[in-house]
Design an enzyme around this catalytic site. Structure first.
Site, short mmCIF file in Angstrom:
data_model
loop_
_atom_site.label_atom_id
_atom_site.label_comp_id
_atom_site.label_asym_id
_atom_site.label_seq_id
_atom_site.Cartn_x
_atom_site.Cartn_y
_atom_site.Cartn_z
N ASP A 13 4.48 3.55 2.91
CA ASP A 13 3.11 3.59 2.39
C ASP A 13 2.89 4.68 1.34
O ASP A 13 1.80 5.25 1.24
CB ASP A 13 2.10 3.76 3.54
CG ASP A 13 2.22 2.66 4.56
OD1 ASP A 13 2.49 1.51 4.16
OD2 ASP A 13 2.05 2.95 5.77
N LYS A 16 4.22 2.39 -3.16
CA LYS A 16 5.30 1.69 -3.90
C LYS A 16 4.73 0.50 -4.68
O LYS A 16 5.12 0.26 -5.82
CB LYS A 16 6.38 1.21 -2.92
CG LYS A 16 7.08 2.34 -2.18
CD LYS A 16 8.07 1.82 -1.17
CE LYS A 16 7.45 1.15 0.03
NZ LYS A 16 6.64 2.02 0.90
N GLY A 40 3.59 -3.65 3.72
CA GLY A 40 2.29 -3.99 3.16
C GLY A 40 2.13 -3.21 1.87
O GLY A 40 1.98 -1.99 1.91
N HIS A 41 2.25 -3.89 0.74
CA HIS A 41 2.23 -3.21 -0.56
C HIS A 41 0.97 -3.64 -1.32
O HIS A 41 0.74 -4.82 -1.54
CB HIS A 41 3.49 -3.57 -1.36
CG HIS A 41 4.76 -3.15 -0.68
ND1 HIS A 41 6.00 -3.46 -1.14
CD2 HIS A 41 4.96 -2.40 0.43
CE1 HIS A 41 6.92 -2.95 -0.34
NE2 HIS A 41 6.31 -2.30 0.63
N GLN A 220 9.21 -0.05 3.32
CA GLN A 220 9.24 1.09 4.24
C GLN A 220 9.61 2.37 3.46
O GLN A 220 9.34 2.45 2.28
CB GLN A 220 10.20 0.84 5.42
CG GLN A 220 9.72 -0.21 6.41
CD GLN A 220 9.99 -1.63 5.98
OE1 GLN A 220 11.09 -1.98 5.62
NE2 GLN A 220 8.98 -2.47 6.01
P1 GDP Z 1 3.16 0.96 -0.15
O1 GDP Z 1 3.44 0.32 1.18
O2 GDP Z 1 4.10 2.08 -0.44
O3 GDP Z 1 3.09 -0.03 -1.28
O4 GDP Z 1 1.71 1.61 -0.01
P2 GDP Z 1 0.41 0.91 0.63
O5 GDP Z 1 -0.09 -0.13 -0.31
O6 GDP Z 1 0.65 0.51 2.03
O7 GDP Z 1 -0.56 2.16 0.71
C1 GDP Z 1 -0.92 2.87 -0.42
C2 GDP Z 1 -2.45 2.81 -0.58
O8 GDP Z 1 -2.86 3.81 -1.50
C3 GDP Z 1 -2.95 1.50 -1.18
O9 GDP Z 1 -4.21 1.22 -0.64
C4 GDP Z 1 -3.06 1.80 -2.67
O10 GDP Z 1 -4.03 0.99 -3.33
C5 GDP Z 1 -3.48 3.24 -2.64
N1 GDP Z 1 -3.03 4.06 -3.78
C6 GDP Z 1 -1.87 3.98 -4.50
N2 GDP Z 1 -1.81 5.01 -5.38
C7 GDP Z 1 -2.94 5.73 -5.21
C8 GDP Z 1 -3.44 6.94 -5.80
O11 GDP Z 1 -2.82 7.55 -6.66
N3 GDP Z 1 -4.63 7.40 -5.33
C9 GDP Z 1 -5.34 6.76 -4.37
N4 GDP Z 1 -6.49 7.29 -3.97
N5 GDP Z 1 -4.90 5.62 -3.79
C10 GDP Z 1 -3.72 5.13 -4.20
P1 IMO Z 2 5.67 -0.29 3.68
O1 IMO Z 2 6.70 -1.13 2.95
C1 IMO Z 2 4.92 2.33 7.06
C2 IMO Z 2 7.05 1.46 10.79
C3 IMO Z 2 6.24 0.99 11.98
C4 IMO Z 2 7.06 1.62 13.09
C5 IMO Z 2 8.50 1.44 12.60
C6 IMO Z 2 9.20 0.21 13.16
O2 IMO Z 2 4.29 -0.82 3.56
O3 IMO Z 2 5.82 1.14 3.32
P2 IMO Z 2 8.97 -2.39 12.64
O4 IMO Z 2 7.81 -3.30 12.75
O5 IMO Z 2 9.55 -2.30 11.26
O6 IMO Z 2 10.03 -2.64 13.67
O7 IMO Z 2 8.37 -0.93 13.00
O8 IMO Z 2 8.40 1.33 11.18
N1 IMO Z 2 6.86 0.64 9.55
C7 IMO Z 2 6.18 1.07 8.48
N2 IMO Z 2 5.48 2.19 8.27
N3 IMO Z 2 5.05 1.44 6.06
C8 IMO Z 2 5.78 0.32 6.24
O9 IMO Z 2 6.06 -0.52 5.24
C9 IMO Z 2 6.35 0.06 7.51
N4 IMO Z 2 7.08 -0.94 8.03
C10 IMO Z 2 7.41 -0.56 9.28
O10 IMO Z 2 4.92 1.48 11.94
O11 IMO Z 2 6.82 3.00 13.16
MG MG Z 3 2.46 -0.12 2.97
#
Ligand code: GDP
Ligand code: IMO
Ligand code: MG
Length: 421
Positions: A13, A16, A40-41, A220
């Site tokens: 998270d 990415k 979840g991206h 991840q």
């Molecule tokens: P990922 O799994 O690495 O793609 O990240 P996620 O999408 O799960 O979580 C990142 C969250 O932060 C998302 O809701 C993005 O829209 C948000 N985000 C990304 N870059 C920024 C930033 O620079 N500032 C803020 N406030 N939010 C951001």
């Molecule tokens: P993105 O790509 C954050 C974590 C779960 C748990 C561990 C194992 O959005 O960054 P699993 O369901 O994979 O067997 O769970 O990994 N986990 C993540 N944490 N971002 C993710 O994906 C994750 N995908 C799995 O919360 O701790």
């Molecule tokens: Mg994510």
């Protein structure tokens, strides 16, 4: 042109999705190599939020999307993602590897049952069946996407796998699998997805031979890697950059650039060690300001100060060339800010700058912080790094030993500062 990989350097998270979307502008192909719909991206385009669990985030820019053999695919999620893109007028040019594993309903069921059984020792998985599906791959009883292409093969493989799974389910006193129902469900997915299933390794290698730009999206984060993460509180795939070679079928020398996405603080969903974790008011503030709730499960994310120990070790594992730093805007208004520079052994008081290899070792250490001056709302400008945020970025750059080339100051595309080309 060689391939570029984007990976998360913390516990996932990191943002990415946003960075991939930005970099995909110059790519012809975007590819994923591991994981499944545990990811979840998020990509924000104008006022629209796209959340991808399986498709590479670059698909929004109309790039060819490849889902590699190293992935575990829940066909239902993929069909749903296609539907949502269709609603937005996007028809993706997608290719799913014949060799990618298929997640079945009983994988999800077993994921939940095992978590329940573990009680306090639960991993905190996403319950998407990721672990059980990778287990079946290693056990050589997994279904692969190619099996969806032949009705007879599909039925036979489901029957074989279900027989084994029924034994496991009976240990939990669960009803046996309704095999006909599963066959019917997966025959439907086969109809929806058949046209996308093919030889992904051939496609990606041909593209590289033709000089196309290939952007590879990690899911991840490094410290969730099955081998190198905080085992057993990890996911079941190789999340590090090296995983891209096996997860797509490309030779290591194809990869010429590794981009690390790093959040300006640290978060983690699920259980497991987290040395710089915050509690109380500061945790609440950071969580609310950063909107730190899981994209896949909606769970509140654990939040803490920036931990340079994590990122330095990630640098070694991935040989990261440069960093895209995200969410620095979230720190606005917090003063002072703390950065973990090293760890101290709780018994011997010995200091270390090397991230411990095992959880048991890690539990013996506590973070050593340096304080940095925070900045106020008035001192913050999302379009330009003012003095104090700049000093924070410089400090992180020095501690991690990697150039920070992009700083993201908000979720939107235009909230992206390029510090170095
Ligand atoms: P990922 O799994 O690495 O793609 O990240 P996620 O999408 O799960 O979580 C990142 C969250 O932060 C998302 O809701 C993005 O829209 C948000 N985000 C990304 N870059 C920024 C930033 O620079 N500032 C803020 N406030 N939010 C951001
Ligand atoms: P993105 O790509 C954050 C974590 C779960 C748990 C561990 C194992 O959005 O960054 P699993 O369901 O994979 O067997 O769970 O990994 N986990 C993540 N944490 N971002 C993710 O994906 C994750 N995908 C799995 O919360 O701790
Ligand atoms: Mg994510």
């Amino acid at each position: 042109m060689p391939a570029k990989i984007v990976i998360g350097m913390q516990w996932g998270d990191e943002g990415k999705g946003k960075i991939i979307d930005y970099l995909a502008d110059k790519a012809q192909i975007v590819a994923r190599y591991q994981g499944g719909d545990n990811a979840g991206h998020t990509v924000v385009v104008g006022d629209k939020y796209f959340r991808f669990h399986l498709m590479p985030s670059g698909v929004i820019r109309g790039k060819k999307a490849i889902l590699g053999n190293g992935m575990v695919i829940n066909p239902n999620t993929l069909v749903e993602e296609l539907r949502r893109l269709d609603e937005n007028g996007i028809e993706p040019d997608m290719l799913v590897s014949k060799k990618a594993q298929v997640i079945m309903p009983y994988h999800r069921k077993l994921d939940s049952l095992r978590e329940k059984e573990k009680g306090e020792k639960m991993i905190g998985t996403t319950k998407k069946g990721i672990g059980p599906a990778y287990e079946d791959k290693a056990r050589r009883i997994g279904l692969r996407m190619a099996d969806l292409l032949d009705e007879a093969v599909l039925s036979e493989k489901i029957e074989q796998q279900a027989k084994v799974k029924n034994i496991e389910l009976s240990n939990y006193e669960e009803e046996p699998i309704d095999i006909d129902e599963v066959i019917e469900e997966y025959t439907f997915y086969a109809g929806q997805l058949a046209k996308y299933i093919g030889d992904a390794s051939l496609e990606i290698n041909n593209a590289l031979d033709q000089g196309k730009n290939v952007l590879i999206e990690g899911a991840q984060g490094t410290h969730l890697d099955i081998d190198h993460g905080t085992y057993p509180f990890v996911t079941s795939s190789n999340t590090i950059a090296g995983g891209a070679c096996t997860g797509l079928g490309i030779g290591p020398t194809r990869i010429k650039e590794v981009v690390g996405v790093v959040k300006a603080y640290t978060t983690r969903v699920g259980e497991g060690a987290f040395p710089t974790e915050l509690n109380g008011k500061l945790l609440e503030e950071l969580r609310e300001q950063g909107g730190e709730y899981g994209t896949t499960t909606g769970r509140p994310r654990r939040c803490g100060w920036f931990d340079s120990m994590l990122v330095r070790y990630s640098k070694m594992l991935n040989n990261t060339d440069w960093i895209a730093l995200t969410k620095i805007d979230v720190l606005t208004g917090l003063d002072p800010l703390k950065i973990c520079v090293e760890y101290k052994h709780v018994m011997t008081e010995e200091h270390t700058k090397i991230f411990p290899n095992t959880l048991e070792e890690l539990y013996n250490y506590e973070p050593v912080y340096e304080e940095v001056e925070g900045w106020t709302e008035d001192e913050w400008n999302p379009k330009k790094l003012t003095k104090k945020p700049k000093a924070y970025v410089k400090k992180l750059e020095k501690l991690c030993g990697i150039p920070i080339k992009i700083v993201s100051t908000g979720p939107k595309r235009k909230e992206t500062l390029i510090l170095k080309e």
